[in-house]
Design an enzyme around this catalytic site. Structure first.
Site, PDB file in Angstrom:
ATOM      1  N   ASN A 109     -28.796  30.206  26.406  1.00 29.09           N
ATOM      2  CA  ASN A 109     -29.105  30.771  25.090  1.00 29.09           C
ATOM      3  C   ASN A 109     -27.844  30.750  24.229  1.00 29.09           C
ATOM      4  O   ASN A 109     -26.738  30.869  24.734  1.00 29.09           O
ATOM      5  CB  ASN A 109     -29.628  32.205  25.289  1.00 29.09           C
ATOM      6  CG  ASN A 109     -29.932  32.940  23.996  1.00 29.09           C
ATOM      7  OD1 ASN A 109     -29.625  34.119  23.869  1.00 29.09           O
ATOM      8  ND2 ASN A 109     -30.541  32.285  23.037  1.00 29.09           N
ATOM      9  N   PRO A 148     -35.982  37.332  22.942  1.00 28.76           N
ATOM     10  CA  PRO A 148     -36.369  38.636  22.395  1.00 28.76           C
ATOM     11  C   PRO A 148     -35.439  39.008  21.245  1.00 28.76           C
ATOM     12  O   PRO A 148     -34.219  38.951  21.382  1.00 28.76           O
ATOM     13  CB  PRO A 148     -36.201  39.583  23.589  1.00 28.76           C
ATOM     14  CG  PRO A 148     -35.201  38.909  24.481  1.00 28.76           C
ATOM     15  CD  PRO A 148     -35.398  37.432  24.296  1.00 28.76           C
ATOM     16  N   HIS A 181     -26.591  34.396  27.160  1.00 28.56           N
ATOM     17  CA  HIS A 181     -26.143  34.019  25.814  1.00 28.56           C
ATOM     18  C   HIS A 181     -24.661  33.662  25.902  1.00 28.56           C
ATOM     19  O   HIS A 181     -23.869  34.435  26.442  1.00 28.56           O
ATOM     20  CB  HIS A 181     -26.354  35.189  24.848  1.00 28.56           C
ATOM     21  CG  HIS A 181     -26.042  34.850  23.418  1.00 28.56           C
ATOM     22  ND1 HIS A 181     -27.002  34.901  22.430  1.00 28.56           N
ATOM     23  CD2 HIS A 181     -24.896  34.448  22.805  1.00 28.56           C
ATOM     24  CE1 HIS A 181     -26.446  34.537  21.276  1.00 28.56           C
ATOM     25  NE2 HIS A 181     -25.171  34.262  21.488  1.00 28.56           N
ATOM     26  N   LYS A 240     -31.310  39.497  30.945  1.00 27.16           N
ATOM     27  CA  LYS A 240     -30.606  38.788  29.876  1.00 27.16           C
ATOM     28  C   LYS A 240     -29.225  39.413  29.697  1.00 27.16           C
ATOM     29  O   LYS A 240     -29.104  40.631  29.534  1.00 27.16           O
ATOM     30  CB  LYS A 240     -31.386  38.841  28.563  1.00 27.16           C
ATOM     31  CG  LYS A 240     -30.804  37.916  27.481  1.00 27.16           C
ATOM     32  CD  LYS A 240     -31.778  37.749  26.314  1.00 27.16           C
ATOM     33  CE  LYS A 240     -31.316  36.619  25.391  1.00 27.16           C
ATOM     34  NZ  LYS A 240     -30.112  36.957  24.619  1.00 27.16           N
ATOM     35  N   ARG A 288     -32.418  32.833  16.735  1.00 21.34           N
ATOM     36  CA  ARG A 288     -32.371  32.829  15.267  1.00 21.34           C
ATOM     37  C   ARG A 288     -32.882  31.527  14.655  1.00 21.34           C
ATOM     38  O   ARG A 288     -33.412  31.530  13.542  1.00 21.34           O
ATOM     39  CB  ARG A 288     -30.941  33.110  14.806  1.00 21.34           C
ATOM     40  CG  ARG A 288     -30.476  34.539  15.071  1.00 21.34           C
ATOM     41  CD  ARG A 288     -28.980  34.689  14.830  1.00 21.34           C
ATOM     42  NE  ARG A 288     -28.202  33.916  15.802  1.00 21.34           N
ATOM     43  CZ  ARG A 288     -26.946  33.534  15.602  1.00 21.34           C
ATOM     44  NH1 ARG A 288     -26.330  33.841  14.478  1.00 21.34           N
ATOM     45  NH2 ARG A 288     -26.305  32.846  16.539  1.00 21.34           N
ATOM     46  N   CYS A 327     -27.862  42.738  24.353  1.00 25.06           N
ATOM     47  CA  CYS A 327     -27.820  43.147  22.954  1.00 25.06           C
ATOM     48  C   CYS A 327     -26.421  43.643  22.583  1.00 25.06           C
ATOM     49  O   CYS A 327     -25.880  44.525  23.249  1.00 25.06           O
ATOM     50  CB  CYS A 327     -28.837  44.252  22.682  1.00 25.06           C
ATOM     51  SG  CYS A 327     -28.835  44.825  20.966  1.00 25.06           S
TER      52      CYS A 327
END
Length: 332
Positions: free
Chosen positions: A200, A16, A169, A139, A225, A100
């Site tokens: 990720n 996302p 991530h 996430k 990305r 995020c």
């Protein structure tokens, strides 16, 4: 790999990304091999559910299954209500954003800032899982900073709360997207939990995807990305994981056709004015590895109609296919 009742095949997922993973891009990536494409972040605040932006983000008509929607917020009850609302609008998987790193998100104690309060994390996860009948995923990052890598603790909380899969991530919030991702934390998490783990961070090639899967033992990889301007990376990774062989890169004619179809979808989805504006960043990403990229962007960014944008883009790639320098005339 499965997330609840959904088989995720191939095991490569579109991450996302706010402002990127809209419906046209998700559909394109699924068409080009993504096993799952998550929506861009949607707010849990009900005051904004009926804005044009939110309604567009909640539009999943015609989208291939499974439909994954990411929600962001800080309050357990509000996030639970947001999960119910999105399921009512077609979400088949609900993902909670605790990854995020953006300052405006973290300043509101959403995104990766939530990792600083493990008790709140547990309350949020339990509330959202209890609110909906579809699988809920999470996430996260490795932690808040290099000295607070509490992702393994969050992973255990997630498993105990009924989370169906966990994406990690390999950076802390403090790193944003700088430096390099580390995968040892993801490997440690995978060794501890039974739920599927998705790796990720910096996965930008078939070789890197295979390396990360071997190193971490993860069940799938998530690409962010690296898919910008290169959505065919999903089929490249999927093919390599299945066969050990590399696909040849797409021809310039194939890139042209993919891009023109993407532009048509953006214009149709957003309307001409917004579609032309939003398409500019995608055009820049598609052309970024070409030596005439700056000149191409300068011309195409002046196109103020869908017809001009499509014509300039087609002419540019037609010239490349023909092996001649693109003329790049003034935009009409």
């Amino acid at each position: 790999m499965r997330i609840g009742p959904h088989a995720i095949e191939p095991k490569v997922i579109l991450a996302p990304m706010a402002g990127v993973t809209d419906k046209p891009f998700r559909q394109l990536c699924k068409h080009l091999g993504a096993g799952l494409a998550m929506s861009e972040m949607t707010t849990a605040d009900p005051r904004f559910w009926h804005t044009a932006k939110s309604l567009r983000r909640m539009d999943h008509a015609g989208e291939p299954d499974p439909v994954g929607v990411q929600i962001a917020g800080t309050d357990p009850a509000t996030l639970a209500a947001a999960a119910r609302h999105n399921v009512a609008h077609g979400a088949q998987i609900v993902d909670i954003n605790m990854g995020c790193p953006a300052k405006k998100v973290c300043n509101a104690w959403a995104g990766s800032a939530l990792m600083r309060d493990e008790a709140l994390v547990a309350r949020i996860l339990e509330a959202v899982v209890a609110a909906v009948a579809v699988p809920v995923t999470l996430k996260i990052r490795t932690g808040w900073d290099a000295t607070h890598r509490n992702a393994p603790t969050i992973a255990r909380i997630a498993q105990e709360s009924g989370i169906a899969a966990l994406a990690v991530h390999g950076r802390s919030r403090e790193q944003h997207y700088t430096g390099v991702a580390e995968y040892d934390t993801i490997a440690a998490i995978k060794a501890e939990v039974r739920i599927p783990v998705i790796a990720n961070g910096d996965i930008d090639s078939p070789h890197k995807a295979a390396l990360v899967l071997r190193h971490t033992g993860a069940d799938a990889v998530m690409v962010g990305r690296a898919a910008q301007g290169r959505p065919w990376i999903f089929r490249e990774i999927a093919h390599y994981l299945a066969s050990g062989e590399l696909l040849p890169p797409p021809t310039l004619a194939q890139v042209r056709d993919i891009l023109l179809a993407h532009l048509h979808d953006l214009h149709a989805f957003y309307g001409e004015e917004a579609g032309v504006r939003i398409a500019r960043k995608h055009l820049g990403w598609y052309a970024k590895d070409r030596p005439e990229n700056a000149a191409f962007r300068a011309v195409v960014n002046r196109a103020d109609s869908a017809q001009a944008q499509l014509r300039l883009t087609r002419d540019y790639f037609d010239a490349l296919v023909a092996g001649v320098p693109p003329a790049l005339p003034a935009a009409a």
